[in-house]
Design a protein around this motif. Structure first.
Motif, PDB file in Angstrom:
ATOM      1  N   GLY A 140     -61.268   8.487 -17.615  1.00 27.51           N
ATOM      2  CA  GLY A 140     -59.822   8.433 -17.474  1.00 27.51           C
ATOM      3  C   GLY A 140     -59.155   9.644 -16.884  1.00 27.51           C
ATOM      4  N   MET A 141     -59.922  10.538 -16.223  1.00 33.34           N
ATOM      5  CA  MET A 141     -59.308  11.694 -15.573  1.00 33.34           C
ATOM      6  C   MET A 141     -59.790  11.800 -14.134  1.00 33.34           C
ATOM      7  N   PRO A 142     -58.896  12.242 -13.229  1.00 34.76           N
ATOM      8  CA  PRO A 142     -59.357  12.580 -11.886  1.00 34.76           C
ATOM      9  C   PRO A 142     -60.294  13.784 -11.934  1.00 34.76           C
ATOM     10  N   LYS A 143     -60.659  14.289 -10.785  1.00 28.36           N
ATOM     11  CA  LYS A 143     -61.644  15.367 -10.698  1.00 28.36           C
ATOM     12  C   LYS A 143     -61.178  16.615 -11.450  1.00 28.36           C
ATOM     13  N   VAL A 144     -62.076  17.152 -12.294  1.00 28.81           N
ATOM     14  CA  VAL A 144     -61.757  18.271 -13.173  1.00 28.81           C
ATOM     15  C   VAL A 144     -62.328  19.567 -12.611  1.00 28.81           C
ATOM     16  N   LYS A 145     -61.563  20.650 -12.797  1.00 25.47           N
ATOM     17  CA  LYS A 145     -61.944  21.966 -12.292  1.00 25.47           C
ATOM     18  C   LYS A 145     -62.462  22.893 -13.395  1.00 25.47           C
ATOM     19  N   GLN A 146     -61.926  22.770 -14.632  1.00 22.60           N
ATOM     20  CA  GLN A 146     -62.313  23.660 -15.729  1.00 22.60           C
ATOM     21  C   GLN A 146     -62.118  22.930 -17.044  1.00 22.60           C
ATOM     22  N   VAL A 147     -62.921  23.281 -18.059  1.00 22.60           N
ATOM     23  CA  VAL A 147     -62.775  22.697 -19.392  1.00 22.60           C
ATOM     24  C   VAL A 147     -62.652  23.813 -20.427  1.00 22.60           C
ATOM     25  N   ALA A 148     -62.032  23.490 -21.564  1.00 27.46           N
ATOM     26  CA  ALA A 148     -61.928  24.406 -22.693  1.00 27.46           C
ATOM     27  C   ALA A 148     -61.924  23.564 -23.962  1.00 27.46           C
ATOM     28  N   ALA A 149     -62.463  24.124 -25.051  1.00 18.50           N
ATOM     29  CA  ALA A 149     -62.558  23.387 -26.310  1.00 18.50           C
ATOM     30  C   ALA A 149     -61.961  24.210 -27.433  1.00 18.50           C
ATOM     31  N   GLY A 150     -61.018  23.611 -28.179  1.00 20.88           N
ATOM     32  CA  GLY A 150     -60.434  24.253 -29.348  1.00 20.88           C
ATOM     33  C   GLY A 150     -61.163  23.833 -30.602  1.00 20.88           C
ATOM     34  N   GLY A 151     -60.541  24.109 -31.755  1.00 16.82           N
ATOM     35  CA  GLY A 151     -61.174  23.772 -33.013  1.00 16.82           C
ATOM     36  C   GLY A 151     -61.516  22.302 -33.102  1.00 16.82           C
ATOM     37  N   ASP A 152     -60.561  21.430 -32.808  1.00 16.51           N
ATOM     38  CA  ASP A 152     -60.800  19.998 -32.844  1.00 16.51           C
ATOM     39  C   ASP A 152     -59.988  19.280 -31.768  1.00 16.51           C
ATOM     40  N   PHE A 153     -59.816  19.948 -30.633  1.00 19.85           N
ATOM     41  CA  PHE A 153     -59.184  19.318 -29.475  1.00 19.85           C
ATOM     42  C   PHE A 153     -59.853  19.839 -28.214  1.00 19.85           C
ATOM     43  N   SER A 154     -59.571  19.168 -27.092  1.00 20.17           N
ATOM     44  CA  SER A 154     -60.213  19.511 -25.824  1.00 20.17           C
ATOM     45  C   SER A 154     -59.176  19.608 -24.718  1.00 20.17           C
ATOM     46  N   LEU A 155     -59.475  20.417 -23.715  1.00 21.41           N
ATOM     47  CA  LEU A 155     -58.599  20.614 -22.556  1.00 21.41           C
ATOM     48  C   LEU A 155     -59.385  20.452 -21.270  1.00 21.41           C
ATOM     49  N   ALA A 156     -58.707  19.958 -20.253  1.00 20.91           N
ATOM     50  CA  ALA A 156     -59.294  19.884 -18.918  1.00 20.91           C
ATOM     51  C   ALA A 156     -58.233  20.263 -17.893  1.00 20.91           C
ATOM     52  N   LEU A 157     -58.590  21.134 -16.978  1.00 25.75           N
ATOM     53  CA  LEU A 157     -57.745  21.493 -15.840  1.00 25.75           C
ATOM     54  C   LEU A 157     -58.212  20.696 -14.640  1.00 25.75           C
ATOM     55  N   LEU A 158     -57.319  19.895 -14.084  1.00 29.79           N
ATOM     56  CA  LEU A 158     -57.665  19.089 -12.930  1.00 29.79           C
ATOM     57  C   LEU A 158     -57.590  19.916 -11.649  1.00 29.79           C
TER      58      LEU A 158
END
Length: 364
Positions: A140-158
């Motif tokens: 469900g995401m277009p092309k991703v450039k970077q990822v990061a993970a928190g305690g119980d959540f996630s991030l993606a930079l497109l």
């Protein structure tokens, strides 16, 4: 100590030292079968010292070790791993991220893989309350450039500069104006032209194209850096700093580096994590900072790591640690906290890492 292997020290009760034992170590020990120069990136998760796990990207493959209660090692089992093992199903990986008890990997095609704990949907698979012990692709995401993970959540930079988040939202850490959990990626409100992301336990940071910083999520310790302690479910501006070229998020404190080599810090300072002046032993000098303060002693740092209650840096080729030390995470042979920089006798290393919510440090 001139090393030819990756080093670790501090808490080892969850096998996170990677040396085949579960014993703590007050000084550096070698991680089994990981040669210096083999590891391109090393990250360590865990919500406390008993749940720490480690990911090491070696070329385009990933190795993992440590606590595996939620399958966060990703090798198909639930047993802890005291030495590095290869994570299956991952090829052509260019970045990894470790959260509380889950992990992310980004491949060269821009696809994100996730595994481990999924109590709050942090794996992005439209499910909650379970876990996965092998990596699955996030949809469900277009092309991703970077990822990061928190305690119980996630991030993606497109690649288009937008940011997506998923998982637990109780503290506003998804940045979409809500505090609801989301088991699928949703766009963070009002962000574009973002160039870097970072995640703490319950908060997030982004670096903008104009070299400023924004943040959102939990803010009890001032980790949002906006001169308040009020949490925010939408991005807010971090005060004061401009010309930023790097962001580092710890559990509840952060650092930002600038193009002229300055280092700024904010958030939790209970154990002198911000290292802001020479009065470290003075309790009054160790109050939390709700806005960034410059840290002259860290100017020119080549590598910075922000853990839960301690930190580490490489400056001029020398390795330094400071902060809490209850399980030997400073690596100086003691369990006494240090409010001044402790120099370790290690040479030949260029990067440091610290567990997000635990008490372990790594040198590679």
């Amino acid at each position: 100590m001139t090393g030819n292997t990756v080093l670790s020290w501090g808490a080892g009760d969850a096998s996170q030292l990677g040396n085949g034992t579960v014993a703590d170590s007050l000084g550096p020990v070698s991680v089994t079968s990981l040669a210096l120069g083999e590891v391109d990136q090393l990250v360590s998760g865990g919500l406390d010292s008993n749940s720490a796990f480690v990911l090491a990207r070696t070329g385009t493959t990933v190795k993992a070790w440590g606590d595996n209660v939620a399958g966060q090692i990703g090798n198909g089992g639930d047993a802890d791993q005291s030495v590095p093992v290869t994570v299956p199903r991952l090829t052509n990986i260019k970045e990894v991220a470790a959260g509380g008890m889950h992990a992310l990997a980004l491949d060269t095609s821009g696809q994100v893989w996730a595994w481990g704990d999924n109590a709050y949907g942090q794996l992005g698979n439209n499910r909650t309350g379970d876990h996965r012990n092998v990596p699955d692709r996030v949809q469900g995401m277009p092309k991703v450039k970077q990822v990061a993970a928190g305690g119980d959540f996630s991030l993606a930079l497109l690649e288009n500069g937008q940011v997506y988040a998923w998982g637990r939202g109780m503290y506003g850490q998804l940045g979409n104006g809500s505090r609801a959990t989301s088991p699928v990626p949703r766009q963070v409100t009002g962000l574009d032209k973002i160039v870097a992301i970072a995640a703490g336990v319950h908060h997030a940071l982004v670096l903008t194209a104009d070299n400023t910083v924004k943040s959102w999520g939990y803010n009890l310790h001032g980790q949002l850096g906006n001169s308040s302690t009020k949490s925010s479910n939408l991005p807010v501006d971090v005060d004061w700093i401009e010309g930023v070229n790097g962001i580092i998020a710890g559990a509840f404190h952060n650092y930002a580096t600038t193009s002229d080599g300055e280092v700024w810090g904010w958030g939790n300072n209970q154990y002198g994590q911000l290292l802001e002046d020479e009065n470290f032993a003075d309790t009054a000098a160790r109050t939390n900072r709700t806005a960034p303060v410059e840290i002259p002693l860290l100017k020119g740092a080549q590598s910075l790591a922000a853990g839960a209650r301690h930190a580490a840096a490489i400056i001029g080729g020398k390795v330094f640690t400071w902060g809490h030390n209850d399980e030997g995470q400073l690596g100086n042979g003691t369990t006494t906290p240090a409010y001044v920089e402790v120099q370790l006798p290690a040479t030949g290393y260029t990067k440091v890492a610290a567990s997000l919510g635990g008490n372990t440090t790594y040198l590679y």
